[in-house]
Design an enzyme around this catalytic site. Structure first.
Site, PDB file in Angstrom:
ATOM      1  N   THR A  54       0.280 -11.463  -1.624  1.00 19.62           N
ATOM      2  CA  THR A  54       0.821 -10.971  -3.025  1.00 19.62           C
ATOM      3  C   THR A  54       0.069 -10.001  -3.768  1.00 19.62           C
ATOM      4  O   THR A  54      -1.588  -9.879  -3.406  1.00 19.62           O
ATOM      5  CB  THR A  54       1.392 -10.918  -3.977  1.00 19.62           C
ATOM      6  N   CYS A  55       0.384  -8.789  -3.944  1.00 19.12           N
ATOM      7  CA  CYS A  55      -1.101  -7.959  -4.808  1.00 19.12           C
ATOM      8  C   CYS A  55      -1.652  -8.103  -5.217  1.00 19.12           C
ATOM      9  O   CYS A  55      -3.138  -8.121  -6.110  1.00 19.12           O
ATOM     10  CB  CYS A  55      -0.170  -6.772  -5.766  1.00 19.12           C
ATOM     11  N   ARG A  57      -2.561 -12.256  -5.492  1.00 23.55           N
ATOM     12  CA  ARG A  57      -3.104 -13.225  -5.378  1.00 23.55           C
ATOM     13  C   ARG A  57      -3.056 -13.424  -4.382  1.00 23.55           C
ATOM     14  O   ARG A  57      -2.475 -12.811  -3.226  1.00 23.55           O
ATOM     15  CB  ARG A  57      -2.156 -14.369  -6.058  1.00 23.55           C
ATOM     16  N   SER A 113       0.798 -15.035 -13.581  1.00 25.14           N
ATOM     17  CA  SER A 113       1.557 -13.384 -12.921  1.00 25.14           C
ATOM     18  C   SER A 113       0.942 -12.498 -14.333  1.00 25.14           C
ATOM     19  O   SER A 113       0.961 -12.498 -15.277  1.00 25.14           O
ATOM     20  CB  SER A 113       2.936 -13.051 -13.212  1.00 25.14           C
ATOM     21  N   GLU A 118       7.448 -12.495 -15.402  1.00 28.59           N
ATOM     22  CA  GLU A 118       8.138 -11.286 -13.913  1.00 28.59           C
ATOM     23  C   GLU A 118       8.900 -11.620 -13.243  1.00 28.59           C
ATOM     24  O   GLU A 118       8.453 -12.833 -12.476  1.00 28.59           O
ATOM     25  CB  GLU A 118       6.922 -10.132 -13.806  1.00 28.59           C
ATOM     26  N   GLY A 193       6.099   4.954  -0.760  1.00 30.12           N
ATOM     27  CA  GLY A 193       6.579   3.425  -0.442  1.00 30.12           C
ATOM     28  C   GLY A 193       8.075   3.661  -0.677  1.00 30.12           C
ATOM     29  O   GLY A 193       8.896   4.027  -1.202  1.00 30.12           O
ATOM     30  N   GLY A 195       9.388   0.479  -1.464  1.00 29.08           N
ATOM     31  CA  GLY A 195       9.917  -1.697  -1.623  1.00 29.08           C
ATOM     32  C   GLY A 195      10.098  -1.329  -2.407  1.00 29.08           C
ATOM     33  O   GLY A 195      10.721  -0.666  -3.354  1.00 29.08           O
ATOM     34  N   GLU A 196      10.565  -2.711  -2.708  1.00 23.11           N
ATOM     35  CA  GLU A 196      11.132  -2.749  -4.131  1.00 23.11           C
ATOM     36  C   GLU A 196      10.109  -2.798  -5.270  1.00 23.11           C
ATOM     37  O   GLU A 196      10.529  -1.850  -5.935  1.00 23.11           O
ATOM     38  CB  GLU A 196      10.867  -4.487  -4.541  1.00 23.11           C
ATOM     39  N   SER A 198       8.450   0.828  -4.911  1.00 19.62           N
ATOM     40  CA  SER A 198       8.687   1.883  -5.600  1.00 19.62           C
ATOM     41  C   SER A 198      10.047   2.416  -6.048  1.00 19.62           C
ATOM     42  O   SER A 198      10.574   2.914  -6.513  1.00 19.62           O
ATOM     43  CB  SER A 198       8.680   2.491  -3.823  1.00 19.62           C
TER      44      SER A 198
END
Length: 434
Positions: A54-55, A57, A113, A118, A193, A195-196, A198
Site C-alpha cells: 500500500t502507500c 507499507r 496505520s 482508518e 486518479g 480510485g478510492e 480520489s
C-alpha cells in the site's frame, strides 16, 4: 515450516524507499510465483505467500520452507526491484510465528496505520489475500491467518469507537490543504486518479467547501463517473497540462509506476498563471500539490519551483498525529480484541499438531474395518445389495463413534498446548508410526 513476515512501513522507511519496493498489481503474479515456485529444482522460499503493498507499507507474509532465512528474502527484494540491498535493508522488520499473527491483526484493525483507525487498510488486506488466492499461493495457514485478521479488523470497527470520525489519507490531504490555504471556496482543485483515494478526497473537498473541482484520469470512464457523482468537471488525461495551468490545489493518487508530473509540467503551469496575471514583478503564483501515491506521481524536484508547495503522504503526520491522543482511550480495548483473535489463530495452529496422528488413526481404523468387513461378507451368502449396504454402513458408524472421543480429546488438548503429549500417547496406544 514457519510463519514469517518481512516488511517496511511509514514508521521505518520514507516514501523514497517505500516506492522503490512497492509491488504494483501487475507485479504481484510474478512476485508471488517467484516466492512459491522454483525452476531450479531447489525448494522455493515460501510454501505459501501473500504480499501486502500500500502507500504506507510493503509486507511479505509467508510460510517458509526449511532453510529459508531473512537474508534470502532480502535478496529476493533486491533482485525483483533491481535495488542494492544496502539501500533498504536497514528499514526492514522481520517477525516469525506468533508475532506475525499479532502484527497482521493489528494492521487489519488500523492500529498500525498512519491514520489511526482508518478503514481503507481492511480492504487492502482483503485485496492482498484475494490476489494471492487467485495466483494459488495461499494455503491453509495463510488462509486461516488472513480470515482471522479480517475478523479482527471488523470487530475493532464494530466494538470500539476507534474508527468513529477517523481520518483517511484522503481526508488528511484535504485537511492539509485547508490548513495551508484556508477557505477552499473558489479554489481551483485538480484531482488526478479515479480510485478510492480520489473518491474520498472528492467527498472531503466538497464537505470543506470546495466548489470548483476537476477530475483527470487515464481511464475516462472512471473520471466521468466520479465527476458525475460529485458535480465536477472531467478532462481527458491528455489535457493534464491545461488542468495544471489553472489549478490552485492538486491532489494526485494514481497507480502509475513512475511520476506523471515532472518539473517542466509545473513550471509551465506557473508561467501560464504568471502571464495571466499580467504582472511581471509580482510574487510568483502559489500552487499546492499533495501527492498521495506510492510510487509518487509528482517528481520531487517540483518543490524547487518558487511558489510551489509539494507534500507527500509522509507529510500528513502533522495533520493526523492528534488522532492517537484522541483515540487512546479506546486503543486498549482494540488491542484486547486483536489479542483475542491472535489467540484464536494460535489455538487453531496448535490443533494442526494433532492432524498427522489423527490421519494415521483414521487410516488404521479404515484398514481394520475393511479387513473385518471383507471377512464377514465372505461368511455371509446370498446378501442383497441393500443388505450389504446396511452392513457396510454399520461398520462405518461403529468406527466413527469409537474414534469420536479420542479425536475430540486430542483436538482439545492440542488447542491448549498439549497436542504433542496426547498425540504421542495415542500413537503408542494404537501402535501408530509417529
Amino acid at each position: 515450516m514457519n510463519l514469517f513476515l518481512a516488511g517496511l512501513d511509514h514508521t521505518t522507511a520514507p516514501v523514497e524507499i517505500r516506492e522503490q519496493l512497492a509491488f504494483s498489481q501487475t507485479d504481484l503474479p510474478s512476485a508471488l510465483m517467484q516466492l512459491t515456485s522454483s525452476e531450479t529444482g531447489t525448494p522455493p522460499l515460501f510454501a505459501e505467500a501473500v504480499i501486502l503493498s500500500t502507500c504506507n507499507r510493503v509486507e511479505l507474509y509467508g510460510v517458509t520452507n526449511p532453510g529459508t532465512t531473512a537474508q534470502h528474502v532480502v535478496d529476493f527484494l533486491a533482485a525483483f526491484h533491481r535495488r542494492p540491498a544496502a539501500s533498504f535493508v536497514h528499514t526492514l522488520y522481520f517477525y516469525q510465528g506468533e508475532a506475525v499473527a499479532r502484527h497482521l491483526c493489528a494492521t487489519a484493525a488500523g492500529l498500525r496505520s498512519l491514520v489511526l483507525g482508518e478503514a481503507q487498510i481492511q480492504g487492502q488486506v482483503r485485496n492482498a489475500y484475494e490476489a494471492a488466492q487467485r495466483i494459488g499461493s495461499v494455503g491453509s495457514i495463510l488462509h486461516r491467518l488472513f480470515q482471522i485478521a479480517l475478523v479482527a479488523g471488523k470487530r475493532v470497527r464494530h466494538e470500539t469507537t476507534i474508527g468513529k470520525g477517523a481520518a483517511s489519507v484522503s481526508q488528511a490531504g484535504v485537511e492539509l490543504a485547508r490548513r495551508r490555504l484556508g477557505d477552499l471556496r473558489g479554489r481551483e482543485v485538480l484531482l488526478i486518479g479515479g480510485g478510492e483515494v480520489s473518491e474520498l478526497a472528492a467527498q472531503n473537498l466538497i464537505a470543506n467547501g470546495a466548489d470548483r473541482l476537476t477530475i483527470v484520469n487515464r481511464t475516462s470512464a472512471r473520471a466521468a463517473a466520479l465527476a458525475e457523482r460529485y458535480g465536477a468537471e472531467m478532462l481527458d488525461f491528455g489535457a493534464l497540462p491545461q488542468a495544471l495551468a489553472r489549478a490552485d490545489i492538486v491532489i494526485s493518487s494514481t497507480a502509475a509506476p513512475v511520476p506523471i508530473i515532472y518539473r517542466h509540467h509545473v513550471a509551465e503551469a506557473i508561467a501560464h498563471k504568471q502571464r495571466a496575471r499580467a504582472c511581471g514583478e509580482c510574487d510568483p503564483p502559489t500552487m499546492l500539490l499533495i501527492d498521495l501515491a506510492v510510487p509518487r506521481d509528482i517528481a520531487a524536484d517540483v518543490a524547487q519551483i518558487p511558489g510551489v508547495h509539494l507534500f507527500t503522504v509522509d507529510d500528513l503526520r502533522e495533520v493526523v498525529s492528534h488522532t492517537i491522543e484522541l483515540r487512546s482511550a479506546v486503543l486498549e480495548i482494540a488491542q484486547q480484541i486483536v489479542e483475542e483473535q491472535v489467540q484464536e489463530f494460535l489455538s487453531w495452529m496448535r490443533t494442526q499438531e494433532a492432524l498427522p496422528v489423527l490421519t494415521m488413526l483414521r487410516q488404521r481404523a479404515e484398514e481394520v474395518r475393511n479387513e473385518e468387513l471383507a471377512r464377514a461378507l465372505r461368511r455371509l451368502h446370498d446378501l442383497s445389495p441393500e443388505q450389504r449396504a446396511v452392513i457396510e454402513g454399520l461398520s462405518r458408524s461403529i468406527v466413527n463413534k469409537l474414534l469420536h472421543l479420542p479425536t475430540r480429546c486430542l483436538r482439545e488438548a492440542a488447542a491448549h498446548g498439549q497436542g504433542k503429549r496426547y498425540a504421542s500417547i495415542l500413537a503408542e496406544l494404537f501402535n501408530l508410526e509417529h
